[in-house]
Design a protein around this motif. Structure first.
Motif, PDB file in Angstrom:
ATOM      1  N   LEU A  28      46.441  35.632  39.059  1.00 59.33           N
ATOM      2  CA  LEU A  28      46.384  36.772  38.449  1.00 59.33           C
ATOM      3  C   LEU A  28      47.795  37.580  38.382  1.00 59.33           C
ATOM      4  O   LEU A  28      47.963  38.499  37.725  1.00 59.33           O
ATOM      5  CB  LEU A  28      45.363  38.039  38.894  1.00 59.33           C
ATOM      6  CG  LEU A  28      43.965  37.453  39.204  1.00 59.33           C
ATOM      7  CD1 LEU A  28      43.389  38.379  39.834  1.00 59.33           C
ATOM      8  CD2 LEU A  28      43.449  37.278  37.767  1.00 59.33           C
ATOM      9  N   ALA A  63      42.562  35.080  42.178  1.00 64.33           N
ATOM     10  CA  ALA A  63      41.082  35.262  42.046  1.00 64.33           C
ATOM     11  C   ALA A  63      40.355  33.845  42.287  1.00 64.33           C
ATOM     12  O   ALA A  63      40.579  32.701  41.825  1.00 64.33           O
ATOM     13  CB  ALA A  63      40.570  35.691  40.774  1.00 64.33           C
ATOM     14  N   ILE A  74      38.485  38.381  44.419  1.00 64.15           N
ATOM     15  CA  ILE A  74      39.946  38.863  44.440  1.00 64.15           C
ATOM     16  C   ILE A  74      40.908  38.720  45.625  1.00 64.15           C
ATOM     17  O   ILE A  74      40.239  39.280  46.591  1.00 64.15           O
ATOM     18  CB  ILE A  74      40.291  40.029  43.375  1.00 64.15           C
ATOM     19  CG1 ILE A  74      39.699  39.948  41.961  1.00 64.15           C
ATOM     20  CG2 ILE A  74      41.773  40.277  43.680  1.00 64.15           C
ATOM     21  CD1 ILE A  74      39.922  41.151  41.310  1.00 64.15           C
ATOM     22  N   GLN A  84      44.588  43.273  36.052  1.00 65.51           N
ATOM     23  CA  GLN A  84      44.254  41.994  36.528  1.00 65.51           C
ATOM     24  C   GLN A  84      42.886  41.750  36.499  1.00 65.51           C
ATOM     25  O   GLN A  84      42.181  40.709  36.296  1.00 65.51           O
ATOM     26  CB  GLN A  84      44.922  41.830  37.933  1.00 65.51           C
ATOM     27  CG  GLN A  84      46.349  41.859  37.804  1.00 65.51           C
ATOM     28  CD  GLN A  84      46.980  41.712  39.479  1.00 65.51           C
ATOM     29  OE1 GLN A  84      46.288  42.008  40.333  1.00 65.51           O
ATOM     30  NE2 GLN A  84      47.952  41.028  39.242  1.00 65.51           N
ATOM     31  N   MET A  87      42.005  40.719  32.962  1.00 67.60           N
ATOM     32  CA  MET A  87      42.326  39.604  32.806  1.00 67.60           C
ATOM     33  C   MET A  87      41.366  38.628  33.429  1.00 67.60           C
ATOM     34  O   MET A  87      40.932  37.767  32.647  1.00 67.60           O
ATOM     35  CB  MET A  87      43.784  39.408  33.407  1.00 67.60           C
ATOM     36  CG  MET A  87      44.128  37.732  33.253  1.00 67.60           C
ATOM     37  SD  MET A  87      45.759  37.576  34.149  1.00 67.60           S
ATOM     38  CE  MET A  87      45.941  35.624  34.274  1.00 67.60           C
ATOM     39  N   LEU A  88      40.782  38.940  34.368  1.00 69.12           N
ATOM     40  CA  LEU A  88      39.723  38.085  35.109  1.00 69.12           C
ATOM     41  C   LEU A  88      38.650  37.997  34.207  1.00 69.12           C
ATOM     42  O   LEU A  88      37.856  37.288  34.020  1.00 69.12           O
ATOM     43  CB  LEU A  88      39.556  38.596  36.485  1.00 69.12           C
ATOM     44  CG  LEU A  88      38.265  37.899  37.498  1.00 69.12           C
ATOM     45  CD1 LEU A  88      38.651  36.467  37.565  1.00 69.12           C
ATOM     46  CD2 LEU A  88      38.152  38.469  38.448  1.00 69.12           C
ATOM     47  N   LYS A  91      39.438  35.911  30.997  1.00 76.10           N
ATOM     48  CA  LYS A  91      39.231  34.560  31.367  1.00 76.10           C
ATOM     49  C   LYS A  91      38.087  33.792  31.803  1.00 76.10           C
ATOM     50  O   LYS A  91      37.679  32.710  31.714  1.00 76.10           O
ATOM     51  CB  LYS A  91      40.259  34.046  32.522  1.00 76.10           C
ATOM     52  CG  LYS A  91      41.823  34.623  32.196  1.00 76.10           C
ATOM     53  CD  LYS A  91      42.338  33.468  31.215  1.00 76.10           C
ATOM     54  CE  LYS A  91      43.813  33.786  31.122  1.00 76.10           C
ATOM     55  NZ  LYS A  91      44.394  32.934  30.046  1.00 76.10           N
ATOM     56  N   ALA A 300      51.012  33.763  35.772  1.00 79.05           N
ATOM     57  CA  ALA A 300      49.741  34.538  35.839  1.00 79.05           C
ATOM     58  C   ALA A 300      48.767  33.787  34.631  1.00 79.05           C
ATOM     59  O   ALA A 300      49.450  33.452  33.592  1.00 79.05           O
ATOM     60  CB  ALA A 300      49.833  36.064  35.314  1.00 79.05           C
TER      61      ALA A 300
END
Length: 310
Positions: A28, A63, A74, A84, A87-88, A91, A300
């Motif tokens: 991340l 993560a 996380i 972040q 972003m998780l 994804k 990342a």
């Protein structure tokens, strides 16, 4: 020809599905506690980075994702946690606020202060498990504003013990271990994530390797991936006595592993770069030094599969 293409598409779809069914680690962020660039930095690189968002690096975090159970954990709640977590979500394709837990390494600003975003001023989470070593847990429970997160049930502190695995279910476990570091407010932990025969070690912060009671080469041999402290490239990088911030230099890590087989050196991913580090600044010579030594540079968005045969 069409039959061959259809078969290839089927194989690719099956492979993607198989990958998606196995747990994996998602990187991340890769920066030091204060990120890249840093507040107050007026170096030529920082000046460029303030103007060019592509040069920015969020603070080091990973993560653990289990697509089988749709759970995600996380490791370290950084000052960039909000970004972040988004972003998780992107994804994993899961846009809910579901978070199965947060593991904390220690009480330095880049590793726990993101917990503020779980409070009622922000996400107002409900009972998110926060896994921490005893001193770290006591620090959260006894000091505001973190204690308010506990009192309002935004987080649920779960104590860890060095060497004892936390069972996450479905064959996944996380084992903390102590590492030497500046422990003003808490001890400092690293984590070993295990699934089946695969394992990943996360050590974003540690003092010189020689201070640890383990040999780095042995830890490399025993695991499949290591994400390790690469704060500084070499001595003289910052205008402070290195005794105040005695992280291992990348050059020292390279030297310690130079006799190991290339396949083992390839397991090592560098993370937690200070803004002064020429590697994170994109210096070609520094990057060549790392890659020629067989080590890898974490980024990342990088995915490290934990499935069998991956």
């Amino acid at each position: 020809m069409r039959t061959a293409i259809a078969f290839l598409i089927t194989v690719l779809i099956f492979a993607a599905a198989a990958f998606g069914a196995e747990p994996y680690v998602l990187v991340l962020g890769v920066g030091q506690d204060a990120g890249v660039p840093q507040m107050g930095c007026g170096s030529p690189f920082c000046e460029r980075a303030w103007k060019d968002g592509s040069l920015r690096r969020t603070v080091s975090s990973i993560a653990l994702v289990d697509p089988r159970t749709k759970k995600r954990w996380i490791f370290d709640a950084t000052p960039d946690l909000a970004e972040q977590f988004q972003m998780l979500k992107e994804k994993t394709g899961d846009y809910s606020n579901g978070l199965s837990g947060i593991f904390l390494t220690h009480a330095h600003i880049g590793h726990y202060t993101g917990l503020i975003y779980l409070g009622r001023e922000s996400m107002n989470s409900k009972g998110v498990p926060v896994y921490a070593m005893p001193r770290m847990a006591g620090f959260l429970e006894s000091n505001g504003p973190w204690s308010q997160l506990v009192e309002l049930n935004n987080i649920e502190v779960r104590r860890l013990k060095a060497g004892e695995a936390a069972d996450l279910g479905e064959g996944l476990s996380v084992t903390p271990f102590l590492v030497p570091h500046r422990d003003e407010f808490s001890e400092t932990a690293g984590f070993r994530i295990s699934f089946g025969t695969k394992s990943l070690v996360f050590i974003p912060d540690i003092d010189k390797w020689q201070k640890w009671d383990r040999k780095l080469a042995e830890v490399v041999s025993e695991n499949d991936y290591l994400l390790v402290d690469a704060t500084f490239f070499k001595d003289g990088e910052i205008p402070r006595p290195i005794s105040e911030v005695p992280h291992p230099f990348i050059t020292e890590t390279i030297d310690l592993l130079k006799e190991r087989p290339v396949a083992e050196r390839n397991k090592v991913y560098l993370i937690h770069f200070n803004h002064s580090n020429p590697v994170v600044q994109g210096d070609a010579e520094a990057i060549r030094t790392v890659t020629a030594a067989g080590l890898r540079i974490a980024e990342a968005g990088m995915v490290l599969p934990l499935g069998a045969g991956k």
